[in-house]
Design a protein around this motif. Structure first.
Motif, mmCIF file in Angstrom:
data_model
loop_
_atom_site.group_PDB
_atom_site.id
_atom_site.type_symbol
_atom_site.label_atom_id
_atom_site.label_comp_id
_atom_site.label_asym_id
_atom_site.label_seq_id
_atom_site.Cartn_x
_atom_site.Cartn_y
_atom_site.Cartn_z
ATOM 1 N N ASP A 1 1.182 -0.973 -0.374
ATOM 2 C CA ASP A 1 0.273 0.347 -0.067
ATOM 3 C C ASP A 1 0.681 0.938 0.227
ATOM 4 O O ASP A 1 0.555 2.198 0.091
ATOM 5 N N THR B 1 7.109 1.810 -8.756
ATOM 6 C CA THR B 1 6.802 1.946 -7.548
ATOM 7 C C THR B 1 5.495 3.392 -8.637
ATOM 8 O O THR B 1 3.637 3.653 -8.765
ATOM 9 N N CYS C 1 2.789 0.203 -10.783
ATOM 10 C CA CYS C 1 2.259 -0.468 -9.888
ATOM 11 C C CYS C 1 1.097 0.545 -9.188
ATOM 12 O O CYS C 1 0.342 -0.023 -8.162
ATOM 13 N N ARG C 2 1.757 2.175 -9.466
ATOM 14 C CA ARG C 2 0.822 3.081 -8.143
ATOM 15 C C ARG C 2 0.775 2.703 -7.278
ATOM 16 O O ARG C 2 -0.527 3.176 -6.846
ATOM 17 N N THR C 3 1.931 3.047 -6.664
ATOM 18 C CA THR C 3 2.288 3.020 -5.274
ATOM 19 C C THR C 3 2.840 3.950 -4.407
ATOM 20 O O THR C 3 3.619 4.523 -5.372
ATOM 21 N N LYS D 1 -3.871 4.075 -6.665
ATOM 22 C CA LYS D 1 -3.987 2.504 -6.137
ATOM 23 C C LYS D 1 -4.663 1.173 -6.478
ATOM 24 O O LYS D 1 -5.121 0.192 -6.827
ATOM 25 N N ARG E 1 -5.660 -1.875 -9.132
ATOM 26 C CA ARG E 1 -5.893 -2.740 -8.417
ATOM 27 C C ARG E 1 -7.126 -3.112 -9.297
ATOM 28 O O ARG E 1 -7.693 -5.018 -10.035
#
Length: 491
Positions: A387, A401, A404-406, A460, A464
């Protein structure tokens, strides 16, 4: 075609992105020899299965299983890169770095002669460089083209070592005096001249000026950044924003092409709930914590602080907080904030990478809620599951990051000028917050984690839902290389 890929041994990011590009070249039927002072392990995914013992291949984390390559790369270990000396993940030893560079350049002629002879004997068609200057010079000596694939070159990093540290620095290491330009500049000039032997620059996102191509950029590179060390000065922003066709080297027949972000994708099943649970369970996370939010700590062997109970104290670094629903974000810590800044917010656990080995002292002394990743874990899977990520501004962490758009919290590296390009990239394309090293080392992480999570939460969640999106940078770069070589050979 036959390519010699000269790879810096400084940091894991160079090896992982070289492996991605090399895979594309091999699948297209080309031959690649990796020339580097880095160990074989980071290149395991492109080397023959027999090149490394099974245990070593496990440590390499080559990624999701895929079909065997049509052909494999060859590994040739040579000292072709000086690198940078780092006592910590976010520090540079100026004097030691200078001494290593000077020794390397003192032996340059001998090393260059050996590499030129090998390139000719091996019948190489071109040199690819990420991002060694010697490889470019060797290509020129062998009469073949050199292609740089990078977001920076080390000449600017070396030049930055003559820049003084901020007086307000909180760490003794960063107060090391700057190097004398009189001894440093001649070495920097030689590296620029060697990089200038390259005919094509495939410029990755997160770029900073490359003096061998941006020949009008002011030197030393300390002149590129603002007095408070937060951004590039307007002159450098203009240089980075101009069309590639107007770059001085392009006007002299040396080409610059911007290419997508090279990134290691997570496993195809990484978005499945059972994948997340299995991954966390494999690291010793108990069942009752499997639904916790996850902080990925990605420093590579950095000690985790053990803060003890203490009265609340002001943070050294600012927290971004909205003062109202419509106002801009404030950088001030609220006056009524009375909670103590601890390591993790309530409901969070942390996974720490880079602690392989059962006798690792850091691994054996992790605070409650912290778990060490296994040596063979594939880090992009953790980045997808996480997260929030805490680490340093390195290319690999930034690219993963972002893809993964973290949300990302980073500890600044004061003597890495490359960082300003990566910070610029993160501000344009992702969620990133700075954590002052004093707060990092004291274990005052909590508020930063909460803030980064809230800022990046929507993106995020959307990632997902949609799943991982691959920019296919390796394919784009391979086609650019092939087009350039066709033109070169047709001259």
């Amino acid at each position: 075609m036959r390519f010699a890929f000269y790879v810096s041994g400084h940091g894991f990011g160079h090896a992982t992105r070289v492996a991605a590009v090399t895979t594309e070249l091999l699948q297209a039927g080309h031959e690649v020899t990796v020339v580097t002072n880095a160990p074989e392990i980071p290149f395991a995914s492109i080397l023959p299965p027999s090149a490394l013992p099974a245990a070593a291949r496990d440590v390499a984390n080559p990624g999701p299983s895929s079909a065997p390559l049509k052909r494999y790369a060859t590994y040739r270990k040579r000292n072709v890169d000086a690198g940078i000396v780092q006592p910590k993940a976010y520090d540079v030893d100026r004097r030691a770095t200078y001494e290593v560079l000077k020794r390397f350049l003192d032996a340059r002629e001998e090393t260059l002669e050996e590499e030129v002879a090998w390139l000719k004997e091996a019948g190489m068609d071109a040199v690819l460089s990420d991002a060694t200057f010697l490889g470019c010079a060797a290509a020129a000596g062998a009469g073949i083209p050199a292609i740089i694939i990078s977001n920076f070159t080390f000449d600017s990093c070396y030049s930055y070592l003559s820049h003084p540290s901020l007086p307000s620095s909180t760490s003794a290491e960063t107060l090391e005096p700057p190097l004398d330009p009189a001894i440093l500049d001649p070495l920097v000039d030689q590296t620029i001249a060697d990089y200038a032997c390259a005919s094509l620059l495939l410029r990755l996102p997160g770029v900073i000026p490359l003096p061998a191509f941006d020949s009008d950029v002011p030197m030393p590179s300390g002149r590129w950044v603002s007095d408070d060390r937060t951004t590039f000065v307007p002159e450098i922003e203009a240089i980075l924003s101009r069309p590639t066709s107007t770059i001085p080297s392009a006007q002299r027949g040396r080409t610059v092409v911007d290419v997508p972000l090279i990134v290691r994708p997570p496993s195809p099943s990484a978005n499945m709930p059972e994948f997340r649970q299995d991954l966390l369970s494999s690291m010793g996370v108990p069942d009752y914590l499997l639904n916790s939010k996850v902080l990925l700590v990605s420093f590579g062997g950095q000690a985790i602080p053990r803060p003890r109970s203490r009265p609340p104290s002001p943070l050294s670094s600012p927290i971004r907080r909205s003062t109202s629903a419509t106002s801009s974000l404030s950088l001030d810590v609220p006056q009524n904030e009375r909670r103590e800044a601890g390591l993790l917010p309530k409901g969070w656990i942390a996974i720490v990478t880079g602690l392989s080995g059962g006798d690792n002292a850091i691994r054996d002394d992790l605070p409650y809620g912290f778990f060490a990743s296994e040596k063979d874990v594939y880090v992009p899977d953790l980045t997808w599951v996480a997260d929030c990520v805490l680490g340093k501004l390195g290319y690999g962490t930034c690219s993963e990051t972002l893809s993964c758009r973290t949300p990302f919290i980073y500890v600044p590296r004061p003597l890495f000028v490359e960082e300003f390009g990566l910070k610029r990239l993160m501000q344009a394309r992702g969620i990133s917050l700075e954590l002052d090293r004093a707060d990092f080392e004291a274990g005052r992480w909590e508020f930063h984690i909460e803030e980064a999570y809230e800022q990046g939460r929507a993106a995020k969640e959307e990632a997902r839902k949609l799943g991982f999106v691959d920019e296919r940078a390796g394919e784009v770069i391979r086609k650019e290389i092939e087009a350039f070589m066709e033109q070169w050979q047709g001259k």
